[in-house]
Write a protein that holds these residues in place. Sequence first.
Motif, PDB file in Angstrom:
ATOM      1  N   LYS A 183     -41.733  27.741  48.383  1.00 26.76           N
ATOM      2  CA  LYS A 183     -41.178  28.933  47.722  1.00 26.76           C
ATOM      3  C   LYS A 183     -39.867  28.545  47.050  1.00 26.76           C
ATOM      4  O   LYS A 183     -39.071  27.792  47.606  1.00 26.76           O
ATOM      5  N   GLY A 184     -39.652  29.059  45.847  1.00 24.94           N
ATOM      6  CA  GLY A 184     -38.431  28.733  45.093  1.00 24.94           C
ATOM      7  C   GLY A 184     -37.322  29.727  45.378  1.00 24.94           C
ATOM      8  O   GLY A 184     -37.317  30.852  44.871  1.00 24.94           O
ATOM      9  N   VAL A 185     -36.361  29.312  46.195  1.00 26.12           N
ATOM     10  CA  VAL A 185     -35.247  30.179  46.586  1.00 26.12           C
ATOM     11  C   VAL A 185     -34.191  30.152  45.480  1.00 26.12           C
ATOM     12  O   VAL A 185     -33.643  29.104  45.164  1.00 26.12           O
ATOM     13  N   MET A 186     -33.906  31.322  44.901  1.00 25.16           N
ATOM     14  CA  MET A 186     -32.981  31.400  43.759  1.00 25.16           C
ATOM     15  C   MET A 186     -31.561  31.755  44.218  1.00 25.16           C
ATOM     16  O   MET A 186     -31.362  32.734  44.937  1.00 25.16           O
ATOM     17  N   HIS A 187     -30.608  30.924  43.773  1.00 30.48           N
ATOM     18  CA  HIS A 187     -29.195  31.206  44.027  1.00 30.48           C
ATOM     19  C   HIS A 187     -28.429  31.183  42.707  1.00 30.48           C
ATOM     20  O   HIS A 187     -28.684  30.339  41.843  1.00 30.48           O
ATOM     21  N   THR A 188     -27.481  32.096  42.596  1.00 29.51           N
ATOM     22  CA  THR A 188     -26.622  32.138  41.414  1.00 29.51           C
ATOM     23  C   THR A 188     -25.319  31.383  41.699  1.00 29.51           C
ATOM     24  O   THR A 188     -25.114  30.868  42.799  1.00 29.51           O
ATOM     25  N   GLN A 380     -22.709  38.280  50.484  1.00 27.13           N
ATOM     26  CA  GLN A 380     -22.725  37.873  49.072  1.00 27.13           C
ATOM     27  C   GLN A 380     -23.507  36.576  48.882  1.00 27.13           C
ATOM     28  O   GLN A 380     -24.062  36.322  47.831  1.00 27.13           O
ATOM     29  N   GLY A 381     -23.563  35.750  49.926  1.00 22.43           N
ATOM     30  CA  GLY A 381     -24.248  34.457  49.822  1.00 22.43           C
ATOM     31  C   GLY A 381     -25.760  34.524  49.898  1.00 22.43           C
ATOM     32  O   GLY A 381     -26.436  33.495  49.792  1.00 22.43           O
ATOM     33  N   ASN A 382     -26.331  35.715  50.077  1.00 25.91           N
ATOM     34  CA  ASN A 382     -27.789  35.828  50.149  1.00 25.91           C
ATOM     35  C   ASN A 382     -28.442  35.450  48.827  1.00 25.91           C
ATOM     36  O   ASN A 382     -27.897  35.722  47.752  1.00 25.91           O
ATOM     37  N   MET A 383     -29.631  34.874  48.903  1.00 28.05           N
ATOM     38  CA  MET A 383     -30.386  34.544  47.691  1.00 28.05           C
ATOM     39  C   MET A 383     -30.657  35.821  46.891  1.00 28.05           C
ATOM     40  O   MET A 383     -30.610  36.935  47.415  1.00 28.05           O
ATOM     41  N   VAL A 384     -30.988  35.641  45.603  1.00 28.63           N
ATOM     42  CA  VAL A 384     -31.347  36.796  44.782  1.00 28.63           C
ATOM     43  C   VAL A 384     -32.852  37.017  44.771  1.00 28.63           C
ATOM     44  O   VAL A 384     -33.336  38.016  44.238  1.00 28.63           O
ATOM     45  N   GLY A 385     -33.612  36.100  45.366  1.00 26.92           N
ATOM     46  CA  GLY A 385     -35.056  36.275  45.457  1.00 26.92           C
ATOM     47  C   GLY A 385     -35.792  34.955  45.361  1.00 26.92           C
ATOM     48  O   GLY A 385     -35.187  33.889  45.240  1.00 26.92           O
ATOM     49  N   TYR A 386     -37.125  35.042  45.442  1.00 28.20           N
ATOM     50  CA  TYR A 386     -37.992  33.878  45.266  1.00 28.20           C
ATOM     51  C   TYR A 386     -38.467  33.837  43.815  1.00 28.20           C
ATOM     52  O   TYR A 386     -38.909  34.851  43.263  1.00 28.20           O
ATOM     53  N   TYR A 387     -38.385  32.675  43.224  1.00 30.37           N
ATOM     54  CA  TYR A 387     -38.739  32.510  41.816  1.00 30.37           C
ATOM     55  C   TYR A 387     -40.207  32.871  41.582  1.00 30.37           C
ATOM     56  O   TYR A 387     -41.100  32.358  42.263  1.00 30.37           O
TER      57      TYR A 387
END
Length: 551
Positions: A183-188, A380-387
């Motif tokens: 799974k692609g974990v997205m971080h900004t 705030q450090g949580n991922m924004v979602g799975y790509y």
Amino acid sequence: MQNKPFLPPLETFYQWESKNPDKVWLTQPLGNDQWVDFTWADVGQQARRLANALQQLGLKRGDRVGLYGANSAYWIMADMAIMMAGGCSVPIYASMPEEKIRYVVDHSEMSFLFADNSSEMKLDALMEAFGNSLQIVSLAEQGGHHQFSGLVEQYEALAGSPVRERDELWSISYTSGTTGQPKGVMHTFETMPYSAERISELAETNEDSVFFSYLPLAHIAERCVVELNSIYSGGHVYFNESKETFVRDLQKSRPTFFFAVPRIWHNLKNGIVAQMGEEKWKALMQDKDAARAAGELILGAMGLERVSYAFSGSAPIAPADLEAWMALGMPVYEGFGQSETMSGLGNRPDAIKLGSIGKPMSEDAEMKVSEEGELLLRAQGNMVGYYKDPEKTAETIVDGWIRTGDKVRVDEDGFVFITGRVKEIFKTAKGKYVAPAPIEQRFGTLHCLEQLCLVGRGMPQTILLIVLNEQARAQDKTEVEAELLAKLDSVNGELEAHERISHIIVCRDVWSIENDLLTHTLKIKRDEVEAKMRAQIDLCEAGTESAIVWE
């Protein structure tokens, strides 16, 4: 702990580049005990040149760029260049096989790939497999469509100090794929980096801190607590050349901050026990002053005598291992994080309880426990979602809370203890649930063990699968069996009837990434281990008399 205003990694890097241009940031091994240093100014210059090269070669804002290779100064310089050029980094585990690399390349729609010859797939094989679909940049001196050194020589530095919007994608970190495809974990630029800054505050790292990078940078933990931690602290990073040079490189770097996963802490301790002898070690652990005196010599010989903050994460660690390192004078602080959020929990010098994963690491990180006992985290450090996976994202992020998948209990002092993975808890044939992790931890005092895995789904009783360490494999079987039986009787006496272990199966082969029994982050693939040992498990269930079964 006083929180300061957050700056994304590029802006923080530029501050150190301006303040300490001539201070060494990265030290790279060249082989034959030769090393090369890169200052903050060196990295800034090379990263800007590489960023300009990427843009000139066609990189567009938001394009995904792969990083596939050994930990190195060049890996981090490429990462900085990707940020400066407007790209989104996609680290790939060096041990990933071709079919999973292909999935990551295709799923992320990657346009560039940085690689070297240290990984599962060499540059020639990468060119053959992916050379027509993306541009490959060699981190070595040859191979690929382009070479790192050639691009740095050929292109001028990108002008100025480009920054990125905080909500832009910084990185997509693909999980190791223990259940189905990764799974692609997205971080900004303000999620995972925010967690890293808070970890730097927690560990009190600073300009004088020294880091040793040897766990895969493709793993979010190493990237967060070493690469990003060094950016936020202004510290100095040494890189490990290979497994064979680990001890030499550790002694060279003499880190002040050291991160390891539980298996490495356990194996390092077992190496000390093997050299010292079991009886002498046991006596040492009973004498606090003697242990501390011996610890000064032992830690000095290993290169760990300067460590002010030692950290364990990624999986539960046996309390016996924590007690051992504490007795030697180097407390190891256990914490919790995952690819989806590193704004987790941690022990620290002023708040530590062995066996726990500590408390929330900062005041703005929230936690709660669901009705089912699952740990939920919001920060705030949580991922924004799975790509490209909105369904999985919706399952994992509920009202801003990350469902961690870990079952926990919280004691009267607020310390959190993991009692098992939600998906790992199984039901025996008696209809009773068993959480394997706490039972496995009870075997942590056995120095003969290297790996262990409790199974029992649908079985009359649980069965423990183990791998002996190198020293135990050389011992007489009778001695090993006696030690295992004594521990088995002791542990079973502490368990409820449905949890008790009927047999211990001694596996012949070490579980590894190569034989597909460990993930890239050294976690045990329980289903695969159980499937491999099915014949021996069936023998136990049929009622073999001996409680110890050898493969």
